[in-house]
Design an enzyme around this catalytic site. Sequence first.
Site, PDB file in Angstrom:
ATOM      1  N   SER A 109    -114.445  40.903  30.734  1.00 51.00           N
ATOM      2  CA  SER A 109    -115.239  40.558  30.569  1.00 51.00           C
ATOM      3  C   SER A 109    -115.729  39.218  30.054  1.00 51.00           C
ATOM      4  O   SER A 109    -115.282  38.766  29.541  1.00 51.00           O
ATOM      5  CB  SER A 109    -116.038  42.385  29.362  1.00 51.00           C
ATOM      6  OG  SER A 109    -117.081  41.671  29.079  1.00 51.00           O
ATOM      7  N   SER A 110    -117.536  39.510  30.564  1.00 49.89           N
ATOM      8  CA  SER A 110    -117.898  37.804  30.030  1.00 49.89           C
ATOM      9  C   SER A 110    -117.823  37.714  28.649  1.00 49.89           C
ATOM     10  O   SER A 110    -117.602  36.472  28.046  1.00 49.89           O
ATOM     11  CB  SER A 110    -119.127  37.478  30.482  1.00 49.89           C
ATOM     12  OG  SER A 110    -119.546  38.405  30.570  1.00 49.89           O
ATOM     13  N   CYS A 111    -118.044  39.201  27.891  1.00 46.36           N
ATOM     14  CA  CYS A 111    -117.477  38.854  26.188  1.00 46.36           C
ATOM     15  C   CYS A 111    -115.774  37.247  26.021  1.00 46.36           C
ATOM     16  O   CYS A 111    -116.447  38.263  24.634  1.00 46.36           O
ATOM     17  CB  CYS A 111    -117.673  40.076  25.616  1.00 46.36           C
ATOM     18  SG  CYS A 111    -116.358  41.362  26.105  1.00 46.36           S
ATOM     19  N   TYR A 138    -113.153  43.645  21.150  1.00 46.12           N
ATOM     20  CA  TYR A 138    -113.209  44.245  22.873  1.00 46.12           C
ATOM     21  C   TYR A 138    -112.421  43.308  22.954  1.00 46.12           C
ATOM     22  O   TYR A 138    -111.411  43.430  23.902  1.00 46.12           O
ATOM     23  CB  TYR A 138    -114.018  44.839  23.169  1.00 46.12           C
ATOM     24  CG  TYR A 138    -114.452  45.428  24.295  1.00 46.12           C
ATOM     25  CD1 TYR A 138    -113.977  46.785  25.248  1.00 46.12           C
ATOM     26  CD2 TYR A 138    -115.282  43.955  25.262  1.00 46.12           C
ATOM     27  CE1 TYR A 138    -114.493  46.272  26.335  1.00 46.12           C
ATOM     28  CE2 TYR A 138    -115.512  44.659  26.336  1.00 46.12           C
ATOM     29  CZ  TYR A 138    -115.135  45.484  27.133  1.00 46.12           C
ATOM     30  OH  TYR A 138    -114.969  45.850  28.607  1.00 46.12           O
ATOM     31  N   LYS A 142    -109.074  42.247  26.300  1.00 49.75           N
ATOM     32  CA  LYS A 142    -109.243  41.826  27.065  1.00 49.75           C
ATOM     33  C   LYS A 142    -108.619  40.801  27.395  1.00 49.75           C
ATOM     34  O   LYS A 142    -107.766  40.638  28.063  1.00 49.75           O
ATOM     35  CB  LYS A 142    -110.987  41.569  27.727  1.00 49.75           C
ATOM     36  CG  LYS A 142    -111.809  43.361  28.027  1.00 49.75           C
ATOM     37  CD  LYS A 142    -111.516  43.311  29.071  1.00 49.75           C
ATOM     38  CE  LYS A 142    -112.227  44.765  28.808  1.00 49.75           C
ATOM     39  NZ  LYS A 142    -111.050  45.573  30.102  1.00 49.75           N
ATOM     40  N   HIS A 181    -125.497  50.326  27.316  1.00 48.66           N
ATOM     41  CA  HIS A 181    -125.727  48.363  27.286  1.00 48.66           C
ATOM     42  C   HIS A 181    -127.642  48.865  27.502  1.00 48.66           C
ATOM     43  O   HIS A 181    -128.150  49.609  27.787  1.00 48.66           O
ATOM     44  CB  HIS A 181    -125.012  47.527  28.845  1.00 48.66           C
ATOM     45  CG  HIS A 181    -123.941  48.108  28.238  1.00 48.66           C
ATOM     46  ND1 HIS A 181    -122.426  48.377  28.909  1.00 48.66           N
ATOM     47  CD2 HIS A 181    -123.113  46.823  27.483  1.00 48.66           C
ATOM     48  CE1 HIS A 181    -121.658  48.346  28.254  1.00 48.66           C
ATOM     49  NE2 HIS A 181    -121.547  46.793  28.195  1.00 48.66           N
TER      50      HIS A 181
HETATM   51  O1  GFB Z   1    -126.255  45.339  26.829  1.00 47.51           O
HETATM   52  P1  GFB Z   1    -125.691  45.140  25.105  1.00 47.51           P
HETATM   53  O2  GFB Z   1    -125.306  46.550  24.249  1.00 47.51           O
HETATM   54  O3  GFB Z   1    -124.573  44.118  24.691  1.00 47.51           O
HETATM   55  O4  GFB Z   1    -126.695  43.785  24.551  1.00 47.51           O
HETATM   56  P2  GFB Z   1    -124.296  42.756  25.086  1.00 47.51           P
HETATM   57  C1  GFB Z   1    -127.220  43.012  25.183  1.00 47.51           C
HETATM   58  C2  GFB Z   1    -128.596  42.334  24.173  1.00 47.51           C
HETATM   59  O5  GFB Z   1    -129.941  43.271  24.456  1.00 47.51           O
HETATM   60  C3  GFB Z   1    -128.474  42.274  22.611  1.00 47.51           C
HETATM   61  C4  GFB Z   1    -130.513  43.680  23.351  1.00 47.51           C
HETATM   62  O6  GFB Z   1    -129.367  41.064  22.092  1.00 47.51           O
HETATM   63  C5  GFB Z   1    -129.305  43.393  22.208  1.00 47.51           C
HETATM   64  O7  GFB Z   1    -129.647  43.880  21.259  1.00 47.51           O
HETATM   65  N1  GFB Z   1    -130.893  45.444  23.387  1.00 47.51           N
HETATM   66  C6  GFB Z   1    -132.286  45.120  23.587  1.00 47.51           C
HETATM   67  C7  GFB Z   1    -130.425  46.420  23.352  1.00 47.51           C
HETATM   68  N2  GFB Z   1    -133.017  47.014  23.552  1.00 47.51           N
HETATM   69  C8  GFB Z   1    -131.637  46.855  23.515  1.00 47.51           C
HETATM   70  C9  GFB Z   1    -130.936  48.613  23.644  1.00 47.51           C
HETATM   71  O8  GFB Z   1    -131.913  49.842  23.203  1.00 47.51           O
HETATM   72  N3  GFB Z   1    -130.338  48.883  23.510  1.00 47.51           N
HETATM   73  C10 GFB Z   1    -129.064  47.639  23.563  1.00 47.51           C
HETATM   74  N4  GFB Z   1    -127.197  48.230  24.499  1.00 47.51           N
HETATM   75  N5  GFB Z   1    -128.812  46.453  23.920  1.00 47.51           N
HETATM   76  C11 GFB Z   1    -121.327  43.503  24.605  1.00 47.51           C
HETATM   77  C12 GFB Z   1    -120.311  43.709  24.722  1.00 47.51           C
HETATM   78  O9  GFB Z   1    -122.769  42.805  24.248  1.00 47.51           O
HETATM   79  O10 GFB Z   1    -122.022  42.982  26.639  1.00 47.51           O
HETATM   80  C13 GFB Z   1    -119.441  43.959  24.963  1.00 47.51           C
HETATM   81  O11 GFB Z   1    -120.959  44.799  23.281  1.00 47.51           O
HETATM   82  C14 GFB Z   1    -119.653  44.226  26.586  1.00 47.51           C
HETATM   83  O12 GFB Z   1    -118.605  44.152  24.238  1.00 47.51           O
HETATM   84  C15 GFB Z   1    -120.551  43.824  27.275  1.00 47.51           C
HETATM   85  O13 GFB Z   1    -119.031  42.724  26.421  1.00 47.51           O
HETATM   86  C16 GFB Z   1    -121.118  43.425  28.501  1.00 47.51           C
HETATM   87  O14 GFB Z   1    -124.273  41.741  25.964  1.00 47.51           O
HETATM   88  O15 GFB Z   1    -124.565  41.804  24.093  1.00 47.51           O
END
Ligand code: GFB
Length: 314
Positions: A109-111, A138, A142, A181
């Site tokens: 994952s890019s994270c 996580y 990875k 996500h």
């Molecule tokens: O996709 P996401 O949950 O994960 O959130 P990451 C991406 C961005 O969207 C963050 C915002 O800045 C969140 O605060 N966001 C806005 C929201 N509204 C929402 C919402 O309703 N739900 C969610 N979930 N986010 C993950 C990693 O990071 O990316 C994992 O934690 C993994 O490990 C994944 O690598 C691909 O992109 O921040």
Amino acid sequence: MLKKTDRIFVAGHRGLVGSAIYRRLLADGHLDVVVRTRQELDLMDQHAVYRFLAEQRPTAVILAAAKVGGIHANRTYPADFIGQNLIIQNNLIWGSHLADVDQFQFLGSSCIYPRETAQPIPETALLTGKPEPTNAPYAIAKIAGLTLCDSIQRQFGRNYYTAMPPNVYGDRDNYDLKTSHVLPALIRKFHEALPGSPVTCWGTGSPRREFLHANDVADACVFLLNQERVEGHINVGTGFSVSIRELANTVQSIVGHRGPIEWDTSMPDGFPEKTMDVSRLNALGWHSRISLEQGIRSAYDWFLANANSFAQPT
Ligand code: GFB
């Protein structure tokens, strides 16, 4: 180059990425694609995994099974994210080595890249800085899996490598608002909001993310499977990112919701930006095909066809 008769084991064939890879291999005419449900094979059980691999002796293994989730799930269940992933990947990667599996494709994952790093992020940025705290457990799991693949490649000469996608979305995504996500979360939130009522998104809306449709991930994974050899880890993406605010506007217009968007800044932003440099994969001849807008429309169609199976608004 894999032959159509080679045995390929796809671990995680019911997940977002694994199901897309499975569909793609079957569509390409692969005749011996092996899959197991969680009830049939518990990937956390080392003895069961080793026995299965020794019996099946696949030519290639694709590891798309993992404990995954969005920013809030990562923050809430850090032990599950590092613990389960370390166990699953150790069982599969080391078990494949013991079973003489020629090719192992690990999904990263890019994270895994440092929080503070130049954008777009090249493969060489790995371990040049600290991980983003919201997903460090996580990311560290990875990175351990990636290093195990690299080390098996170095010590034993096997074709074990890691494909590194960005934020993936598509059919069979997780629409649970607490663990999903951002993209599926926004589809569901805008879909369930009443006309004119506000929709609350998390963070400030300023972080930038790169999104890749699961069918494009599958296309790239099959492309890599058919290379002579892949060294180390390789970024698999579009090389293009949008801000979460832009994403929210796009999802809102595709879903057809009208109303204000509010930002809950008590929720974390995570990485300020995660955009990958995909020039290495592009130079091999692979480019993504599904635009973000097309992809969101298709994900929304899947959501509409399956919305009955989700719980009521949370
Ligand atoms: O996709 P996401 O949950 O994960 O959130 P990451 C991406 C961005 O969207 C963050 C915002 O800045 C969140 O605060 N966001 C806005 C929201 N509204 C929402 C919402 O309703 N739900 C969610 N979930 N986010 C993950 C990693 O990071 O990316 C994992 O934690 C993994 O490990 C994944 O690598 C691909 O992109 O921040």
